[in-house]
Design a protein around this motif. Structure first.
Motif, short mmCIF file in Angstrom:
data_model
loop_
_atom_site.label_atom_id
_atom_site.label_comp_id
_atom_site.label_asym_id
_atom_site.label_seq_id
_atom_site.Cartn_x
_atom_site.Cartn_y
_atom_site.Cartn_z
N ALA A 73 113.93 97.94 -4.17
CA ALA A 73 114.73 96.94 -2.51
C ALA A 73 112.92 96.84 -1.85
N THR A 74 112.01 96.98 -2.32
CA THR A 74 110.59 96.68 -1.49
C THR A 74 110.78 95.17 -1.88
N ARG A 75 110.49 94.70 -3.21
CA ARG A 75 110.62 94.13 -3.74
C ARG A 75 111.73 93.02 -3.58
N ALA A 76 113.02 93.22 -3.31
CA ALA A 76 114.30 92.37 -2.98
C ALA A 76 113.73 92.04 -1.15
N ILE A 77 113.94 93.02 -0.84
CA ILE A 77 113.72 92.77 1.15
C ILE A 77 112.76 91.61 1.14
N GLY A 87 107.34 99.85 4.01
CA GLY A 87 106.70 101.07 3.69
C GLY A 87 106.20 101.04 1.71
N ASP A 88 105.40 101.69 1.77
CA ASP A 88 104.93 101.83 0.52
C ASP A 88 106.56 101.36 -0.65
N HIS A 89 106.97 102.49 0.19
CA HIS A 89 108.50 102.13 -1.56
C HIS A 89 109.70 102.40 -0.79
N LEU A 90 110.55 101.43 -0.82
CA LEU A 90 111.72 101.26 -0.22
C LEU A 90 112.49 101.23 -1.09
N ILE A 91 113.59 102.30 -0.89
CA ILE A 91 114.92 102.71 -1.58
C ILE A 91 115.86 102.46 -1.42
N ALA A 92 116.66 101.62 -2.04
CA ALA A 92 117.83 101.15 -1.76
C ALA A 92 119.23 102.21 -1.97
N SER A 109 110.03 111.88 12.05
CA SER A 109 110.47 110.92 12.03
C SER A 109 110.38 108.93 11.42
N CYS A 110 110.02 109.31 10.21
CA CYS A 110 110.04 108.20 9.20
C CYS A 110 111.11 107.08 9.29
N TYR A 111 110.84 106.15 9.61
CA TYR A 111 111.85 104.81 9.10
C TYR A 111 111.57 104.33 8.96
N PRO A 112 112.16 102.50 8.11
CA PRO A 112 111.79 101.27 7.84
C PRO A 112 111.66 100.76 8.89
N SER A 158 113.06 110.98 4.15
CA SER A 158 112.28 110.17 4.66
C SER A 158 110.58 110.39 4.08
N THR A 159 109.73 109.85 4.17
CA THR A 159 108.21 110.92 3.77
C THR A 159 107.52 108.78 4.38
N ALA A 160 106.49 109.18 5.10
CA ALA A 160 105.54 107.90 4.79
C ALA A 160 105.26 107.06 4.24
N GLU A 161 105.45 107.65 2.89
CA GLU A 161 105.78 107.19 2.12
C GLU A 161 106.21 106.26 1.19
N THR A 162 107.97 106.79 1.33
CA THR A 162 109.48 106.57 1.04
C THR A 162 110.03 106.49 2.33
N ARG A 163 110.55 105.32 2.04
CA ARG A 163 112.30 104.79 3.45
C ARG A 163 113.83 104.52 2.21
#
Length: 205
Positions: A73-77, A87-92, A109-112, A158-163
């Motif tokens: 998702a990071t690459r796509a967005i 985010g270091d790692h956005l997952i759809a 409240s980690c959030y993209p 969610s975490t600070a690294e993964t949204r």
């Protein structure tokens, strides 16, 4: 009672603390209220939830983009022209008739932000953060989302690294719609998993 006192009485304890901190930092010259207003305005009108909505609408229209979105998702967005960090790692994750995804951050409240804009107030609340894990079906019902008993619900933390970004199903009756019109059906809540896309009849032609 003054108008200012009335306004303060309607704020939550956290909002009062934020306002007090902003006042102190402004008085000491550490922050400029005008700059803060510009930042908030950017996230409300230029970023979220428009970027996420564009990604979802593009996925509805383009199977190849959807495949990339679900794989990375990071690459796509980023391919949509988002140059700031998402985010270091956005997952759809995709919602289907048999599976429903919703997102929470149990620790804070980690959030993209760069994809969905400003988070809703309830996303940060202790009630949502705890009940989303222990009673996700009940939480969804509170939001007006009633799912069949057979539908499995998965809660993503969610975490600070993964949204996370939830990709909802495309509403029926939208065949032939262009991307910009499809985007109007996609709400912030449906990309968190606590809502569903609007129906075609719920938006103006």
């Amino acid at each position: 009672m003054s108008a200012d006192a009335h306004d303060h009485s309607e704020l939550s304890p956290i909002q009062l603390r934020v306002r007090a901190l902003e006042t102190i930092l402004t008085e000491k010259g550490y922050v400029d209220p005008a700059v803060l207003d510009l930042i908030v305005e950017r996230y409300q009108t230029k970023i979220g939830p428009h970027i996420g909505a564009r990604g979802v609408a593009r996925a509805w229209l383009d199977p190849e983009f959807k495949a990339v979105l679900l794989a990375d998702a990071t690459r796509a967005i980023t391919a949509l022209g988002v140059v700031s960090q998402v985010g270091d790692h956005l997952i759809a994750v995709e919602n289907t008739p048999g599976h429903h995804n919703m997102v929470v951050c149990t620790l804070c409240s980690c959030y993209p932000w760069d994809v969905l804009g400003l988070p809703p107030v309830w996303y940060k609340s202790a009630a949502y953060r705890s009940r989303a894990v222990s009673d996700p079906r009940g939480v969804l019902a509170d939001f007006g989302v009633i799912l069949p008993e057979a539908t499995q619900i998965r809660v993503w933390d969610s975490t600070a690294e993964t949204r996370f970004l939830v990709v909802p199903p495309r509403p029926a009756g939208t065949e032939g719609w262009p991307e910009e019109r499809l985007m109007r059906l996609i709400t912030r809540d449906c990309m968190i998993g606590t809502g569903l896309p609007l129906r075609p009849e719920e938006i103006s032609p």
